[in-house]
Design a protein around this motif. Structure first.
Motif, PDB file in Angstrom:
ATOM      1  N   THR A 192       0.877  -1.177  -0.093  1.00 50.76           N
ATOM      2  CA  THR A 192      -0.121   0.004   0.115  1.00 50.76           C
ATOM      3  C   THR A 192       1.036   1.362   0.033  1.00 50.76           C
ATOM      4  OG1 THR A 192      -1.833  -1.244   1.185  1.00 50.76           O
ATOM      5  CG2 THR A 192      -1.807   1.404   1.248  1.00 50.76           C
ATOM      6  N   TYR A 194       3.884   1.401  -1.216  1.00 51.49           N
ATOM      7  CA  TYR A 194       4.524   1.387  -2.498  1.00 51.49           C
ATOM      8  C   TYR A 194       3.669   2.256  -3.356  1.00 51.49           C
ATOM      9  CZ  TYR A 194       6.768  -0.131  -6.633  1.00 51.49           C
ATOM     10  OH  TYR A 194       7.020  -0.204  -7.926  1.00 51.49           O
ATOM     11  N   VAL A 195       2.425   1.870  -3.356  1.00 51.84           N
ATOM     12  CA  VAL A 195       1.539   2.631  -4.410  1.00 51.84           C
ATOM     13  C   VAL A 195       1.378   3.893  -4.038  1.00 51.84           C
ATOM     14  CG1 VAL A 195      -0.940   2.849  -5.051  1.00 51.84           C
ATOM     15  CG2 VAL A 195      -0.012   0.320  -4.613  1.00 51.84           C
ATOM     16  N   GLY A 217      -4.463   6.075  -7.248  1.00 53.97           N
ATOM     17  CA  GLY A 217      -3.737   5.343  -6.332  1.00 53.97           C
ATOM     18  C   GLY A 217      -4.965   4.213  -6.010  1.00 53.97           C
ATOM     19  N   LEU A 220      -5.460   1.751  -8.862  1.00 47.34           N
ATOM     20  CA  LEU A 220      -4.374   1.087  -9.234  1.00 47.34           C
ATOM     21  C   LEU A 220      -4.111   0.008  -8.092  1.00 47.34           C
ATOM     22  CD1 LEU A 220      -1.702   0.437 -10.699  1.00 47.34           C
ATOM     23  CD2 LEU A 220      -0.561   2.219  -9.177  1.00 47.34           C
ATOM     24  N   ALA A 221      -4.480   0.142  -7.041  1.00 51.49           N
ATOM     25  CA  ALA A 221      -4.639  -0.801  -5.643  1.00 51.49           C
ATOM     26  C   ALA A 221      -5.623  -1.716  -6.265  1.00 51.49           C
ATOM     27  CB  ALA A 221      -4.879  -0.398  -4.388  1.00 51.49           C
ATOM     28  N   ALA A 224      -4.417  -3.791  -9.013  1.00 50.65           N
ATOM     29  CA  ALA A 224      -3.387  -4.980  -8.624  1.00 50.65           C
ATOM     30  C   ALA A 224      -4.068  -6.310  -7.867  1.00 50.65           C
ATOM     31  CB  ALA A 224      -2.707  -4.272  -7.666  1.00 50.65           C
ATOM     32  N   VAL A 241       1.642  -4.122  -9.063  1.00 52.08           N
ATOM     33  CA  VAL A 241       1.466  -2.833  -9.448  1.00 52.08           C
ATOM     34  C   VAL A 241       2.311  -2.159 -10.516  1.00 52.08           C
ATOM     35  CG1 VAL A 241       2.074  -0.408  -8.098  1.00 52.08           C
ATOM     36  CG2 VAL A 241       1.048  -2.587  -6.784  1.00 52.08           C
ATOM     37  N   ALA A 245       1.094  -0.260 -13.966  1.00 55.42           N
ATOM     38  CA  ALA A 245       1.117   1.364 -13.773  1.00 55.42           C
ATOM     39  C   ALA A 245       1.028   1.976 -14.875  1.00 55.42           C
ATOM     40  CB  ALA A 245       2.623   1.526 -13.211  1.00 55.42           C
TER      41      ALA A 245
END
Length: 281
Positions: A192, A194-195, A217, A220-221, A224, A241, A245
């Motif tokens: 988390t 890192y995202v 974000g 993207l999470a 993932a 991720v 991206a």
């Protein structure tokens, strides 16, 4: 639950791909050909006076479906483009002060042609941010193009997914179960963070004038998690991720004027950010 933006030159089967996707999932398919004279009411619908009943009757537009193909979305003015915003964000439409809920499976697949520069209206940042992914459709390879010409060169008229044996493969219950399984995939705090670090790095990169939003974000999470489920894992790893991206960020970032003059590409900037932001081990 994420909308898709397909960008590519004409003739690369963007529209047919959306039709096949709807057929495989058994979704109610709707299509709007965006043109410069298209009005918001042509999309969401309007209230028309019925002389037989002496009352206004709601006529729903093509937006009321499960998978909407917004073909050449950048060929219509911003006012009409904005008619999609509420539907894309909240899966609902407000007509004459009354809120109408759309299907829980409502999805927009929009296409745009990057070649034409006349008579087009770039999508506003607020609308671009509501697309989960932007996929770039490239020209096919030589061997692929030979197969296309060999297969389609003898055919005439419009094609339908059923012509190629493409039929519904999953039920509504299976789709809901798959979505629930993806949501249930846990993401540890390290991933988390890192995202978040990757998203925040887009806002301070010298080649980027406007970085990604917190919504980027969160999307993207979610993506993932879905990729981890598709890979048969019940946990998210940094590679999930990294792989997503590019399609998740390329339409959300605006290059700085200096970067544009130097001819830099958004994808290359995203790749450098992935390399510079340390991933958890």
């Amino acid at each position: 639950s994420g909308h898709i933006l397909l960008e590519g030159p004409p003739g690369t089967s963007k529209t047919f791909l959306a039709q096949c996707f709807a057929a495989v999932l058994g979704l109610d398919f709707g299509r709007i050909q965006f043109t410069p004279d298209l009005m918001p009411g042509d999309i969401v619908g309007s209230s028309l006076f019925d002389f037989r009943t002496s009352a206004f009757k709601l006529t729903k537009g093509p937006l009321f479906c499960e998978l909407l193909l917004a073909d050449e979305i950048n060929r219509t003015p911003p006012r009409t483009q904005a008619a999609l915003l509420e539907a894309m964000q909240e899966r609902a439409v407000t007509l004459d002060g009354e809120r109408h809920k759309l299907s829980d499976r409502f999805l927009v697949i929009a296409t745009q042609n990057p070649i034409e520069q006349q008579g087009v209206y770039p999508l506003p940042e607020a609308q671009l941010d509501r697309f989960l992914f932007k996929h770039v459709m490239q020209w096919p390879g030589e061997a692929e193009e030979e197969r296309i010409v060999r297969t389609h060169g003898a055919r005439h008229g419009a094609q339908h997914p059923s012509d190629w044996g493409i039929e519904q493969q999953v039920s509504r219950a299976e789709i809901e179960a798959a979505a629930a399984a993806a949501i249930a995939v846990p993401m540890v705090e390290e991933v988390t963070r890192y995202v978040v670090r990757l998203i925040r790095a887009t806002r301070s990169a010298p080649d980027i004038a406007v970085g990604a939003s917190p919504r980027a974000g969160a999307m993207l999470a979610s993506a993932a998690r879905a990729r981890a489920a598709l890979e048969g894992r019940d946990y998210v790893i940094p590679d999930d991720v990294k792989v997503l991206a590019r399609p998740a960020l390329r339409h959300r970032l605006m290059l700085s004027p200096a970067a544009e003059i130097e001819g830099k590409l958004v994808d290359d900037v995203v790749d450098r950010l992935i390399e510079s932001v340390e991933a958890p081990r």
